[in-house]
Design a protein around this motif. Structure first.
Motif, mmCIF file in Angstrom:
data_model
loop_
_atom_site.group_PDB
_atom_site.id
_atom_site.type_symbol
_atom_site.label_atom_id
_atom_site.label_comp_id
_atom_site.label_asym_id
_atom_site.label_seq_id
_atom_site.Cartn_x
_atom_site.Cartn_y
_atom_site.Cartn_z
ATOM 1 N N ILE A 6 -8.167 47.791 61.235
ATOM 2 C CA ILE A 6 -7.326 48.192 62.366
ATOM 3 C C ILE A 6 -7.874 49.503 62.925
ATOM 4 C CG2 ILE A 6 -5.016 48.903 63.104
ATOM 5 C CD1 ILE A 6 -3.854 47.117 60.917
ATOM 6 N N THR A 7 -8.301 49.470 64.155
ATOM 7 C CA THR A 7 -8.824 50.703 64.773
ATOM 8 C C THR A 7 -7.642 51.564 65.233
ATOM 9 O OG1 THR A 7 -8.801 49.750 66.974
ATOM 10 C CG2 THR A 7 -10.843 49.463 65.662
ATOM 11 N N LEU A 8 -7.928 52.825 65.461
ATOM 12 C CA LEU A 8 -6.886 53.736 65.973
ATOM 13 C C LEU A 8 -6.366 53.219 67.306
ATOM 14 C CD1 LEU A 8 -5.270 56.390 65.979
ATOM 15 C CD2 LEU A 8 -7.275 57.527 66.946
ATOM 16 N N THR A 169 -14.471 62.377 58.170
ATOM 17 C CA THR A 169 -13.603 62.888 59.241
ATOM 18 C C THR A 169 -12.393 61.970 59.334
ATOM 19 O OG1 THR A 169 -15.378 63.952 60.498
ATOM 20 C CG2 THR A 169 -13.417 63.289 61.729
ATOM 21 N N MET A 170 -11.214 62.549 59.191
ATOM 22 C CA MET A 170 -9.985 61.747 59.236
ATOM 23 C C MET A 170 -9.068 62.276 60.323
ATOM 24 S SD MET A 170 -8.406 60.805 55.530
ATOM 25 C CE MET A 170 -7.001 60.056 56.352
ATOM 26 N N GLY A 181 -3.077 57.524 58.627
ATOM 27 C CA GLY A 181 -4.377 58.195 58.544
ATOM 28 C C GLY A 181 -5.521 57.243 58.852
ATOM 29 N N PHE A 182 -6.466 57.768 59.644
ATOM 30 C CA PHE A 182 -7.620 56.960 60.074
ATOM 31 C C PHE A 182 -8.905 57.680 59.688
ATOM 32 C CE2 PHE A 182 -5.234 54.005 62.699
ATOM 33 C CZ PHE A 182 -4.031 54.688 62.805
ATOM 34 N N SER A 187 -20.887 55.021 62.028
ATOM 35 C CA SER A 187 -21.898 54.045 62.484
ATOM 36 C C SER A 187 -21.385 53.234 63.677
ATOM 37 C CB SER A 187 -22.252 53.081 61.345
ATOM 38 O OG SER A 187 -21.085 52.339 60.972
ATOM 39 N N ILE A 188 -20.057 53.145 63.829
ATOM 40 C CA ILE A 188 -19.539 52.413 65.000
ATOM 41 C C ILE A 188 -18.673 53.330 65.873
ATOM 42 C CG2 ILE A 188 -19.618 50.126 63.932
ATOM 43 C CD1 ILE A 188 -16.590 50.398 63.363
ATOM 44 N N GLY A 189 -18.505 54.607 65.430
ATOM 45 C CA GLY A 189 -17.759 55.562 66.260
ATOM 46 C C GLY A 189 -16.294 55.208 66.387
ATOM 47 N N GLU A 190 -15.746 54.547 65.373
ATOM 48 C CA GLU A 190 -14.332 54.150 65.425
ATOM 49 C C GLU A 190 -13.541 54.787 64.288
ATOM 50 O OE1 GLU A 190 -13.615 51.194 68.610
ATOM 51 O OE2 GLU A 190 -12.415 52.582 67.403
ATOM 52 N N PHE A 191 -12.321 55.215 64.582
ATOM 53 C CA PHE A 191 -11.397 55.634 63.524
ATOM 54 C C PHE A 191 -10.704 54.367 63.007
ATOM 55 C CE2 PHE A 191 -11.292 60.171 63.208
ATOM 56 C CZ PHE A 191 -11.597 60.685 64.466
ATOM 57 N N LEU A 192 -10.839 54.089 61.714
ATOM 58 C CA LEU A 192 -10.252 52.882 61.117
ATOM 59 C C LEU A 192 -9.085 53.269 60.218
ATOM 60 C CD1 LEU A 192 -13.540 50.947 60.152
ATOM 61 C CD2 LEU A 192 -12.258 50.883 62.319
ATOM 62 N N LEU A 193 -8.002 52.485 60.307
ATOM 63 C CA LEU A 193 -6.796 52.776 59.510
ATOM 64 C C LEU A 193 -7.146 52.720 58.022
ATOM 65 C CD1 LEU A 193 -3.705 53.256 59.501
ATOM 66 C CD2 LEU A 193 -3.417 50.758 59.414
ATOM 67 N N SER A 194 -6.979 53.846 57.362
ATOM 68 C CA SER A 194 -7.328 53.901 55.925
ATOM 69 C C SER A 194 -6.130 54.330 55.078
ATOM 70 C CB SER A 194 -8.474 54.914 55.723
ATOM 71 O OG SER A 194 -8.116 56.180 56.308
ATOM 72 N N HIS A 195 -5.130 54.977 55.703
ATOM 73 C CA HIS A 195 -3.954 55.464 54.956
ATOM 74 C C HIS A 195 -2.712 55.112 55.775
ATOM 75 C CE1 HIS A 195 -7.297 57.853 53.427
ATOM 76 N NE2 HIS A 195 -6.552 58.318 52.432
ATOM 77 N N LYS A 196 -2.171 53.906 55.544
ATOM 78 C CA LYS A 196 -1.004 53.461 56.314
ATOM 79 C C LYS A 196 0.266 54.054 55.710
ATOM 80 C CE LYS A 196 1.147 49.052 57.823
ATOM 81 N NZ LYS A 196 1.744 49.791 58.958
#
Ligand code: AHG
Ligand code: MN
Ligand code: MN
Length: 329
Positions: A6-8, A169-170, A181-182, A187-196
């Motif tokens: 899930i991206t930001l 970077t979060m 938290g994202f 490598s893809i320049g995306e913030f990905l959901l890592s801490h729901k």
């Protein structure tokens, strides 16, 4: 089974659905903050390689030596947000006066206050830095934003959060519907959901976070509160970047303190763009904030850069520290 990616951006759209009256402008602001964060992250991660680490050769309203990276971060945020038509006024730790939206651009219904780079004293030594942001709704009647829009208490924030430029970077933010938290995947320049749905453990790990160098300047009740934690076997962890000390406290539990002292009767940290946003995040995650007497969110601001004593952490620890300070008062 890999968890769904899930991206930001996707998350912001889903959060927007929680607010039927949302116009999308609010989501745009969060998206623009994430864009600025990616640009700042890139420079922070190569600070030693470009001539950007040194001093900008000026001092800010707090009399602090402004680092080039402070101003770089400040300018990146301004350039990302000044033309979008979503904001009516901004404020930055690095700029003394309110920052108007240039006349050539339209004004919107939101207000952004920020600490563009938190923990500047750590830049040269490669220690974790951060960015802190606070978003309010415009309340003044005119078309352009005013100081009235900036001087709002923390309990009226629409959203708040921070970016931590650490081993990764979060970006952590809340709109009042949980704390999320994202982590940036460069490598893809995306913030990905890592801490729901982040929740602070209570009491969590036995960690307290304060600059004990000032011990002799604290009021006796503050000294006793820290002595008591040591007697109970608490460890001291103090990085000197609010964002880094806060992020560890959010994940592990414990308490962060920046008390008032005889040299700084109002403490050091600034209410509007350090304490208030962090207070919204920690309280939304089930923790507590305090200025030593009450929630930071209930403090009525009087000046743009006003300081406040600051306690953030697991509810049980902030409650007991507040009670100890009240008893000693
Ligand atoms: P900033 O770099 O934005 O001025 O913030 C620095 C603050 C905060 O990040 C940290 O908690 C505090 O300064 C550390 O202050 P001391 O060095 O007095 O402990
Ligand atoms: Mn700061
Ligand atoms: Mn700063």
């Amino acid at each position: 089974m890999a968890s769904s990616v899930i991206t930001l951006s996707r998350h912001i759209v889903e959060q927007e659905r929680l607010y039927p009256e949302a116009t999308g402008a609010f989501s745009d602001i969060l998206y623009d903050i994430a864009l600025a964060a990616k640009i700042i992250s890139r420079e922070v991660n190569r600070a030693g390689l470009v001539d950007i680490v040194g001093s900008a050769g000026r001092f800010n309203v707090h009399g602090e030596d402004v680092r080039k990276l402070d101003m770089f971060a400040n300018d990146v945020i301004f350039d990302a947000m000044d033309h979008t038509g979503n904001l009516c006024v901004m404020a930055s730790e690095e700029i003394e006066a309110p920052i108007p939206i240039p006349d050539k651009f339209p004004c919107g219904n939101y207000v952004l206050l920020h600490d563009p780079l938190d923990g500047s004293s750590n830049i040269e030594v490669n220690v974790t830095l951060g960015t802190i942001f606070s978003i309010h709704r415009k309340i003044s009647k005119g078309e352009r934003g005013t100081m009235e829009d900036l001087l709002q208490p923390g309990n009226r924030q629409l959203a708040a959060g921070y970016v931590v430029y650490g081993s990764s970077t979060m970006l952590v933010y809340t709109t009042g519907a949980g704390v999320h938290g994202f982590t940036l995947e460069p490598s893809i320049g995306e913030f990905l959901l890592s801490h729901k749905d982040m929740r602070i453990p209570d009491p969590g790990k036995k960690i307290y976070s304060v600059n004990e160098a000032y011990y002799k300047r604290w009021e006796p009740a503050q000294q006793q509160a820290v002595d008591q934690l040591k007697d109970e076997g608490y460890s001291l962890r103090y990085i000197g970047s609010l964002v880094a000390d806060f992020h560890r406290t959010l994940l592990y539990g414990g308490i962060f303190m920046y008390p008032s002292d005889t040299k700084s009767p109002q403490g050091k940290l600034r209410l509007l763009y350090e304490a208030s946003p962090m207070a919204m995040v920690i309280e939304e995650a089930g923790g507590r904030s305090s200025d030593g007497r009450k929630s930071i969110l209930d403090v009525e601001p009087e000046e743009l850069h006003q300081r406040t004593p600051l306690y953030l952490g697991s509810k049980s620890l902030v409650d007991r520290t507040e009670a100890a300070l009240a008893e000693g008062a």
